[in-house]
Design a protein around this motif. Structure first.
Motif, PDB file in Angstrom:
ATOM      1  N   CYS A 186      17.429  96.231  63.076  1.00 39.67           N
ATOM      2  CA  CYS A 186      17.119  95.172  64.042  1.00 39.67           C
ATOM      3  C   CYS A 186      17.967  93.912  63.893  1.00 39.67           C
ATOM      4  O   CYS A 186      18.021  93.101  64.812  1.00 39.67           O
ATOM      5  CB  CYS A 186      15.646  94.810  63.970  1.00 39.67           C
ATOM      6  SG  CYS A 186      15.111  94.127  62.385  1.00 39.67           S
ATOM      7  N   ASN A 191      19.248  90.456  63.772  1.00 41.65           N
ATOM      8  CA  ASN A 191      18.635  89.143  64.030  1.00 41.65           C
ATOM      9  C   ASN A 191      17.442  89.228  64.984  1.00 41.65           C
ATOM     10  O   ASN A 191      16.857  88.205  65.311  1.00 41.65           O
ATOM     11  CB  ASN A 191      19.676  88.145  64.546  1.00 41.65           C
ATOM     12  CG  ASN A 191      20.208  88.492  65.916  1.00 41.65           C
ATOM     13  OD1 ASN A 191      19.719  89.405  66.580  1.00 41.65           O
ATOM     14  ND2 ASN A 191      21.224  87.775  66.360  1.00 41.65           N
ATOM     15  N   GLY A 192      17.099  90.424  65.439  1.00 38.41           N
ATOM     16  CA  GLY A 192      15.904  90.608  66.255  1.00 38.41           C
ATOM     17  C   GLY A 192      16.084  90.378  67.740  1.00 38.41           C
ATOM     18  O   GLY A 192      15.107  90.210  68.460  1.00 38.41           O
ATOM     19  N   THR A 244      14.176  93.060  69.455  1.00 41.38           N
ATOM     20  CA  THR A 244      12.764  92.879  69.113  1.00 41.38           C
ATOM     21  C   THR A 244      12.174  91.783  69.991  1.00 41.38           C
ATOM     22  O   THR A 244      11.110  91.957  70.596  1.00 41.38           O
ATOM     23  CB  THR A 244      12.628  92.504  67.620  1.00 41.38           C
ATOM     24  OG1 THR A 244      13.085  93.599  66.821  1.00 41.38           O
ATOM     25  CG2 THR A 244      11.189  92.173  67.261  1.00 41.38           C
ATOM     26  N   LYS A 245      12.861  90.663  70.072  1.00 39.18           N
ATOM     27  CA  LYS A 245      12.394  89.536  70.892  1.00 39.18           C
ATOM     28  C   LYS A 245      12.292  89.919  72.362  1.00 39.18           C
ATOM     29  O   LYS A 245      11.320  89.575  73.035  1.00 39.18           O
ATOM     30  CB  LYS A 245      13.310  88.328  70.717  1.00 39.18           C
ATOM     31  CG  LYS A 245      12.817  87.103  71.457  1.00 39.18           C
ATOM     32  CD  LYS A 245      13.664  85.884  71.145  1.00 39.18           C
ATOM     33  CE  LYS A 245      13.208  84.614  71.803  1.00 39.18           C
ATOM     34  NZ  LYS A 245      12.324  84.640  72.906  1.00 39.18           N
ATOM     35  N   ALA A 258       9.950  96.631  63.795  1.00 42.44           N
ATOM     36  CA  ALA A 258      11.368  96.364  63.569  1.00 42.44           C
ATOM     37  C   ALA A 258      11.697  96.666  62.114  1.00 42.44           C
ATOM     38  O   ALA A 258      10.946  96.278  61.214  1.00 42.44           O
ATOM     39  CB  ALA A 258      11.689  94.911  63.893  1.00 42.44           C
ATOM     40  N   ILE A 273      15.535  91.508  56.208  1.00 37.30           N
ATOM     41  CA  ILE A 273      14.809  90.920  57.335  1.00 37.30           C
ATOM     42  C   ILE A 273      14.903  89.395  57.357  1.00 37.30           C
ATOM     43  O   ILE A 273      14.208  88.743  58.114  1.00 37.30           O
ATOM     44  CB  ILE A 273      13.335  91.375  57.343  1.00 37.30           C
ATOM     45  CG1 ILE A 273      12.642  91.022  56.029  1.00 37.30           C
ATOM     46  CG2 ILE A 273      13.249  92.863  57.653  1.00 37.30           C
ATOM     47  CD1 ILE A 273      11.155  91.262  56.029  1.00 37.30           C
ATOM     48  N   MET A 286      15.086  87.430  60.578  1.00 37.70           N
ATOM     49  CA  MET A 286      13.946  87.566  61.485  1.00 37.70           C
ATOM     50  C   MET A 286      12.908  86.463  61.305  1.00 37.70           C
ATOM     51  O   MET A 286      11.815  86.546  61.850  1.00 37.70           O
ATOM     52  CB  MET A 286      13.287  88.931  61.261  1.00 37.70           C
ATOM     53  CG  MET A 286      14.185  90.109  61.569  1.00 37.70           C
ATOM     54  SD  MET A 286      14.407  90.346  63.328  1.00 37.70           S
ATOM     55  CE  MET A 286      12.816  90.980  63.771  1.00 37.70           C
ATOM     56  N   LEU A 317      10.689  85.204  64.147  1.00 35.94           N
ATOM     57  CA  LEU A 317       9.758  86.136  64.789  1.00 35.94           C
ATOM     58  C   LEU A 317       8.646  86.631  63.870  1.00 35.94           C
ATOM     59  O   LEU A 317       7.699  87.264  64.327  1.00 35.94           O
ATOM     60  CB  LEU A 317      10.532  87.347  65.318  1.00 35.94           C
ATOM     61  CG  LEU A 317      11.578  87.071  66.389  1.00 35.94           C
ATOM     62  CD1 LEU A 317      12.351  88.348  66.705  1.00 35.94           C
ATOM     63  CD2 LEU A 317      10.936  86.521  67.646  1.00 35.94           C
ATOM     64  N   LYS A 318       8.731  86.359  62.587  1.00 36.96           N
ATOM     65  CA  LYS A 318       7.820  86.944  61.599  1.00 36.96           C
ATOM     66  C   LYS A 318       6.346  86.735  61.892  1.00 36.96           C
ATOM     67  O   LYS A 318       5.520  87.559  61.524  1.00 36.96           O
ATOM     68  CB  LYS A 318       8.137  86.405  60.207  1.00 36.96           C
ATOM     69  CG  LYS A 318       9.340  87.046  59.591  1.00 36.96           C
ATOM     70  CD  LYS A 318       9.579  86.517  58.197  1.00 36.96           C
ATOM     71  CE  LYS A 318      10.797  87.179  57.599  1.00 36.96           C
ATOM     72  NZ  LYS A 318      11.126  86.632  56.280  1.00 36.96           N
ATOM     73  N   LEU A 340       7.066  94.199  60.824  1.00 38.29           N
ATOM     74  CA  LEU A 340       8.406  94.047  60.272  1.00 38.29           C
ATOM     75  C   LEU A 340       8.495  94.803  58.957  1.00 38.29           C
ATOM     76  O   LEU A 340       7.669  94.601  58.067  1.00 38.29           O
ATOM     77  CB  LEU A 340       8.693  92.556  60.066  1.00 38.29           C
ATOM     78  CG  LEU A 340      10.112  92.120  59.808  1.00 38.29           C
ATOM     79  CD1 LEU A 340      11.076  92.622  60.871  1.00 38.29           C
ATOM     80  CD2 LEU A 340      10.167  90.602  59.744  1.00 38.29           C
TER      81      LEU A 340
END
Length: 144
Positions: A35, A37-38, A41-42, A53, A58, A61, A64-65, A72
């Motif tokens: 994933c 930088n996400g 996911t975002k 993800a 991680i 991330m 977004l955590k 995650l």
């Protein structure tokens, strides 16, 4: 700067993934593999999809955590066991990553009627830069 290099540096989702994201049914569970930088996911969290993800690191991330619909997982999927054995998803996203032993696992992890977003570099990319190692370049029709 080439489009490919720009897409690696931008926090924005890949335009191809964004274009076809509506194919994932509303509320469908998405797996974002490697994933980074996400960015994907975002994209799916913002459209009310629960997301799992996974990446070997991680740290990127952090923003977004705390999202309630995010699971995650920090794991090295190239050297360790697949941490999601037995689980299935309605969509799987893999962008700019290739680890061939993972391909059958991804197929088993996709629910019937699910959507696989797989976009990475192919043979011929070596003419434009990295990756140039054939181990990281798809052969014609390899994903089929």
């Amino acid at each position: 700067m080439s489009h490919v290099v720009q897409s690696l540096l931008t926090p924005h989702p890949d335009t191809w993934v964004s274009r076809f994201a509506p194919l994932v049914y509303s509320g469908g569970h998405v797996l974002d593999v490697a994933c980074g930088n996400g960015r994907h996911t975002k994209l799916f969290l913002d459209t009310d999809h629960p997301v799992t993800a996974i990446d070997r690191s991680i740290g990127a991330m952090d923003a977004l955590k705390r999202h309630k619909a995010l699971e995650l997982i920090e794991a090295d999927i190239e050297t360790g066991p697949w941490p999601l054995a037995g689980r299935t998803f309605d969509a799987i996203v893999v962008v700019n990553y290739l680890h061939r032993p993972l391909l059958p696992i991804l197929g088993e992890s996709l629910n019937p009627g699910g959507v696989l977003f797989y976009r990475t570099f192919g043979i011929g990319n070596e003419k434009y830069g990295k990756p140039s190692n054939p181990d990281f370049l798809l052969k014609p029709n390899e994903l089929l």
